[in-house]
Design a protein around this motif. Structure first.
Motif, mmCIF file in Angstrom:
data_model
loop_
_atom_site.group_PDB
_atom_site.id
_atom_site.type_symbol
_atom_site.label_atom_id
_atom_site.label_comp_id
_atom_site.label_asym_id
_atom_site.label_seq_id
_atom_site.Cartn_x
_atom_site.Cartn_y
_atom_site.Cartn_z
ATOM 1 N N THR A 173 0.840 -1.200 0.000
ATOM 2 C CA THR A 173 0.000 0.000 0.000
ATOM 3 C C THR A 173 0.875 1.248 0.000
ATOM 4 O O THR A 173 1.963 1.267 0.572
ATOM 5 C CB THR A 173 -0.935 0.034 1.226
ATOM 6 N N VAL A 174 0.385 2.289 -0.658
ATOM 7 C CA VAL A 174 1.084 3.568 -0.725
ATOM 8 C C VAL A 174 0.131 4.646 -0.216
ATOM 9 O O VAL A 174 -0.991 4.789 -0.724
ATOM 10 C CB VAL A 174 1.539 3.899 -2.165
ATOM 11 N N VAL A 175 0.579 5.391 0.775
ATOM 12 C CA VAL A 175 -0.246 6.426 1.396
ATOM 13 C C VAL A 175 0.276 7.792 0.976
ATOM 14 O O VAL A 175 1.473 8.081 1.099
ATOM 15 C CB VAL A 175 -0.217 6.309 2.935
ATOM 16 N N ASN A 176 -0.608 8.631 0.452
ATOM 17 C CA ASN A 176 -0.231 9.998 0.094
ATOM 18 C C ASN A 176 -0.239 10.884 1.336
ATOM 19 O O ASN A 176 -1.127 10.784 2.186
ATOM 20 C CB ASN A 176 -1.209 10.569 -0.939
ATOM 21 N N VAL A 177 0.761 11.752 1.414
ATOM 22 C CA VAL A 177 0.906 12.645 2.564
ATOM 23 C C VAL A 177 0.889 14.098 2.080
ATOM 24 O O VAL A 177 1.570 14.443 1.116
ATOM 25 C CB VAL A 177 2.226 12.378 3.319
ATOM 26 N N SER A 178 0.103 14.923 2.721
ATOM 27 C CA SER A 178 0.123 16.372 2.480
ATOM 28 C C SER A 178 -0.317 17.048 3.777
ATOM 29 O O SER A 178 -1.496 17.020 4.136
ATOM 30 C CB SER A 178 -0.802 16.763 1.328
ATOM 31 N N ILE A 179 0.646 17.622 4.481
ATOM 32 C CA ILE A 179 0.361 18.293 5.755
ATOM 33 C C ILE A 179 0.903 19.719 5.688
ATOM 34 O O ILE A 179 2.080 19.930 5.398
ATOM 35 C CB ILE A 179 1.029 17.571 6.939
ATOM 36 N N GLY A 180 0.023 20.687 5.930
ATOM 37 C CA GLY A 180 0.469 22.070 5.987
ATOM 38 C C GLY A 180 -0.167 22.986 4.961
ATOM 39 O O GLY A 180 0.117 24.187 4.939
ATOM 40 N N GLU A 181 -1.045 22.451 4.113
ATOM 41 C CA GLU A 181 -1.637 23.273 3.053
ATOM 42 C C GLU A 181 -3.044 23.770 3.389
ATOM 43 O O GLU A 181 -3.453 24.824 2.928
ATOM 44 C CB GLU A 181 -1.669 22.493 1.732
ATOM 45 N N LYS A 182 -3.780 23.004 4.174
ATOM 46 C CA LYS A 182 -5.123 23.443 4.556
ATOM 47 C C LYS A 182 -5.038 24.482 5.668
ATOM 48 O O LYS A 182 -4.082 24.507 6.431
ATOM 49 C CB LYS A 182 -5.961 22.245 5.017
ATOM 50 N N GLU A 183 -6.059 25.319 5.744
ATOM 51 C CA GLU A 183 -6.070 26.402 6.727
ATOM 52 C C GLU A 183 -5.939 25.890 8.158
ATOM 53 O O GLU A 183 -5.328 26.535 9.012
ATOM 54 C CB GLU A 183 -7.357 27.226 6.592
ATOM 55 N N ASP A 184 -6.520 24.705 8.440
ATOM 56 C CA ASP A 184 -6.474 24.190 9.805
ATOM 57 C C ASP A 184 -5.369 23.165 10.008
ATOM 58 O O ASP A 184 -5.303 22.513 11.050
ATOM 59 C CB ASP A 184 -7.836 23.598 10.199
ATOM 60 N N ASP A 185 -4.496 22.987 9.002
ATOM 61 C CA ASP A 185 -3.352 22.086 9.146
ATOM 62 C C ASP A 185 -2.260 22.716 10.007
ATOM 63 O O ASP A 185 -2.077 23.946 9.982
ATOM 64 C CB ASP A 185 -2.727 21.778 7.774
ATOM 65 N N PRO A 186 -1.493 21.906 10.720
ATOM 66 C CA PRO A 186 -0.262 22.443 11.313
ATOM 67 C C PRO A 186 0.768 22.664 10.220
ATOM 68 O O PRO A 186 0.691 22.071 9.143
ATOM 69 C CB PRO A 186 0.189 21.320 12.252
ATOM 70 N N VAL A 187 1.725 23.529 10.462
ATOM 71 C CA VAL A 187 2.858 23.704 9.551
ATOM 72 C C VAL A 187 4.136 23.382 10.330
ATOM 73 O O VAL A 187 4.098 23.143 11.532
ATOM 74 C CB VAL A 187 2.919 25.137 8.968
ATOM 75 N N PHE A 188 5.242 23.377 9.630
ATOM 76 C CA PHE A 188 6.519 23.037 10.236
ATOM 77 C C PHE A 188 7.505 24.172 9.990
ATOM 78 O O PHE A 188 7.227 25.097 9.222
ATOM 79 C CB PHE A 188 7.036 21.720 9.656
ATOM 80 N N VAL A 189 8.679 24.092 10.641
ATOM 81 C CA VAL A 189 9.629 25.191 10.499
ATOM 82 C C VAL A 189 11.050 24.682 10.709
ATOM 83 O O VAL A 189 11.274 23.674 11.402
ATOM 84 C CB VAL A 189 9.301 26.334 11.498
ATOM 85 N N ILE A 190 11.992 25.361 10.085
ATOM 86 C CA ILE A 190 13.412 25.191 10.367
ATOM 87 C C ILE A 190 13.836 26.440 11.129
ATOM 88 O O ILE A 190 13.654 27.563 10.641
ATOM 89 C CB ILE A 190 14.226 25.040 9.073
ATOM 90 N N THR A 191 14.366 26.279 12.313
ATOM 91 C CA THR A 191 14.646 27.438 13.160
ATOM 92 C C THR A 191 15.959 28.112 12.765
ATOM 93 O O THR A 191 16.807 27.539 12.084
ATOM 94 C CB THR A 191 14.716 27.019 14.639
ATOM 95 N N ASP A 192 16.115 29.343 13.217
ATOM 96 C CA ASP A 192 17.339 30.113 12.987
ATOM 97 C C ASP A 192 17.794 30.714 14.322
ATOM 98 O O ASP A 192 16.999 30.832 15.269
ATOM 99 C CB ASP A 192 17.083 31.218 11.956
ATOM 100 N N LEU A 193 19.031 31.114 14.372
ATOM 101 C CA LEU A 193 19.593 31.707 15.587
ATOM 102 C C LEU A 193 19.109 33.146 15.748
ATOM 103 O O LEU A 193 19.125 33.931 14.788
ATOM 104 C CB LEU A 193 21.129 31.671 15.487
ATOM 105 N N LEU A 194 18.701 33.492 16.935
ATOM 106 C CA LEU A 194 18.242 34.858 17.179
ATOM 107 C C LEU A 194 19.371 35.869 16.961
ATOM 108 O O LEU A 194 20.538 35.585 17.230
ATOM 109 C CB LEU A 194 17.680 34.987 18.592
ATOM 110 N N ILE A 195 19.012 37.043 16.473
ATOM 111 C CA ILE A 195 19.999 38.068 16.125
ATOM 112 C C ILE A 195 20.842 38.474 17.328
ATOM 113 O O ILE A 195 22.034 38.807 17.197
ATOM 114 C CB ILE A 195 19.301 39.304 15.496
ATOM 115 N N HIS A 196 20.277 38.385 18.534
ATOM 116 C CA HIS A 196 20.981 38.815 19.748
ATOM 117 C C HIS A 196 22.218 37.965 20.050
ATOM 118 O O HIS A 196 23.141 38.418 20.727
ATOM 119 C CB HIS A 196 20.037 38.763 20.957
ATOM 120 N N LEU A 197 22.231 36.726 19.544
ATOM 121 C CA LEU A 197 23.349 35.815 19.804
ATOM 122 C C LEU A 197 24.070 35.409 18.515
ATOM 123 O O LEU A 197 24.827 34.437 18.510
ATOM 124 C CB LEU A 197 22.847 34.556 20.514
#
Length: 487
Positions: A173-197
């Motif tokens: 079986t093959v399951v399609n994945v799409s998370i982050g496009e619908k208005e009520d979906d969670p999204v993800f992020v790659i973090t960055d270092l704060l400018i202060h440090l």
């Protein structure tokens, strides 16, 4: 998405457009009638809908099949299985691993007299999830990643990101994945270092200010609920909670990552850009702006003399390699099947078909950006709003790695574009020593066919969000249709 109005125009120049074409190209916006503006908007609305539905190569192929089957295209495998013949007017398509597709509208002339080919790629720069990706670090859950294609890594941090792809399980079986496009979906992020440090970080070169191994995707921070009475607690409770959710939503075990293809792309829809709504801002316009306008052109042509073909391929951004890249034998094998179904098996006729064909290798061009004028040579630059861009050659510096189209073919291209009043321009990719790039053109030229690079000018190419002119999107559609009908 249904088209608001038919795209087709009669191809005749308006009175104000009949003057001789000069080397100085006019802005296409100044040439449009009210009727043309309506068609332009219809094309661009359709284009934006395709961008939203096709953020990965698999999604692009799926979307293409849905559209072409409605227009009478048949799967070539089924045609062969049923023992059918293929004749003039028939429409067939072939797919390779759900990531590359070739569609053919059969012409009245024998295949060995050559085809009119539109070729574009449907992969785009992105970030891929590794095969053993999920880990916990100080109560954060991450997915380990590897970027795909040429990106500026620092552009990908702190953006809302979506997860697209497939999970293939051992039972088939093959399951399609799409998370982050619908208005009520969670999204993800790659973090960055704060400018202060970030004092030391800010001293680094742009190429290393964010390192590849720091592009891991933040996917969770909440530990799984545990029974306090248990003596032995879950050591990686946040990771365990992520796996609990993946099991709940996708019936997925951690080992299923081994046979998954998950791509990280910017979350959000294609949008009109500018107060005048003259531009499109979206992810993946390199090279889906050429892919979808080529598809629109294929669906709009009627009877053709030379067989029309559109091939949308994978892996261009990493060298056109692998089974789904242009270097593979998929296209050649498909043409061999068509020759067998129309004229009988003949290796020689396959060779003649490929050698006698004509192709637009449709890939985006660098739009002149006045903010970075120092890397452009204005006389040979591609400008927003001036139509479809042709590149006689690409490559870098001394045309290295380039297909260099011959003059006779350029003349035929010019004639075809003028015959249907297409706005077009000729350009190259920046100053001679500034850098460069390549496309699939040289691969197809190996067959001895006529090939030239063509496409749409793009601002911020390879960035998470790229910009195109709606006028250029429309002229690309017109130009690709003209190529099929006039060559």
């Amino acid at each position: 998405m249904e088209r608001a109005v038919p795209y087709r125009s009669d191809g005749n120049r308006s009175e104000e457009n009949k003057e001789e074409i000069s080397m100085e190209r006019k802005n296409a916006w100044s040439q449009y009638s009210a009727e043309e503006l309506s068609r332009l908007e219809a094309v661009n609305e359709d284009y934006k809908a395709c961008l939203d539905a096709g953020k990965t190569e698999r999604e692009c192929v799926r979307l293409t099949i849905e559209r072409i089957e409605k227009e009478g295209y048949k799967n070539l495998k089924e045609v062969i299985r049923n023992g059918e013949k293929v004749q003039a007017g028939d429409k067939v398509y072939a797919v390779c691993m759900d990531k590359t597709i070739a569609m053919f509208h059969m012409g009245t002339k024998p295949l060995e007299e050559g085809m009119n080919l539109l070729g574009a790629h449907i992969d785009s720069p992105r970030i891929d999830v590794k095969q053993n990706p999920l880990y916990e670090n100080d109560e954060f859950a991450y997915l380990d990643t590897h970027y795909y294609g040429g990106i500026k890594k620092y552009q990908w941090v702190t953006l809302p990101l979506a997860l697209h792809g497939v999970i293939a399980k051992k039972d088939g079986t093959v399951v399609n994945v799409s998370i982050g496009e619908k208005e009520d979906d969670p999204v993800f992020v790659i973090t960055d270092l704060l400018i202060h440090l970030a004092a030391k970080q800010m001293e680094k070169k742009a190429s290393t200010v964010v390192e590849g191994e720091k592009l891991d995707l933040l996917i969770g921070s909440r530990p799984i609920e545990q029974d306090e009475s248990l003596e032995e607690k879950e050591k990686e409770a946040v990771k365990a909670n992520v796996m609990k959710l993946l099991k709940e939503y996708y019936e997925m075990e951690e080992e299923d990552f081994l046979s998954a293809e998950l791509e990280i792309v910017p979350a959000g829809k294609a949008r009109d850009c500018g107060l005048d709504r003259s531009m499109v801002l979206a992810y993946g316009q390199d090279d889906r702006v050429c892919a979808f306008t080529s598809l629109f052109a294929m669906l709009d042509v009627e009877a053709v003399e030379h067989t029309a073909c559109c091939i949308l391929v994978d892996k261009e951004e990493i060298g056109s390699v692998g089974a789904t890249g242009m270097h593979s034998r998929f296209f050649e094998n498909t043409v061999a099947e068509l020759v067998a179904l129309t004229e009988g098996e003949s290796e020689l006729k396959v060779r003649r078909t490929l050698m006698n064909s004509r192709m637009l290798s449709s890939d985006v061009s660098a739009a002149y950006d006045p903010m970075y004028a120092e890397v452009f040579e204005k006389r040979s630059a591609a400008f927003f709003g001036k139509g479809l861009v042709f590149n006689k050659f690409t490559g870098s510096r001394g045309k290295s790695g380039s297909n260099d189209a011959n003059a006779e073919y350029l003349a035929k291209i010019r004639n075809a574009m003028d015959a249907q009043a297409v706005a077009y321009q000729f350009a190259e990719l920046g100053k001679v020593d500034a850098g460069g790039g390549g496309t699939i053109a040289y691969i197809m030229a190996n067959y001895g066919m006529e090939v030239i690079d063509s496409g749409v000018a793009v601002l911020s190419m390879h960035a998470p969000w790229e910009v195109t002119s709606k006028a250029d999107v429309y002229e690309a559609y017109k130009g690709y249709r003209a190529f099929i009908e006039e060559m």
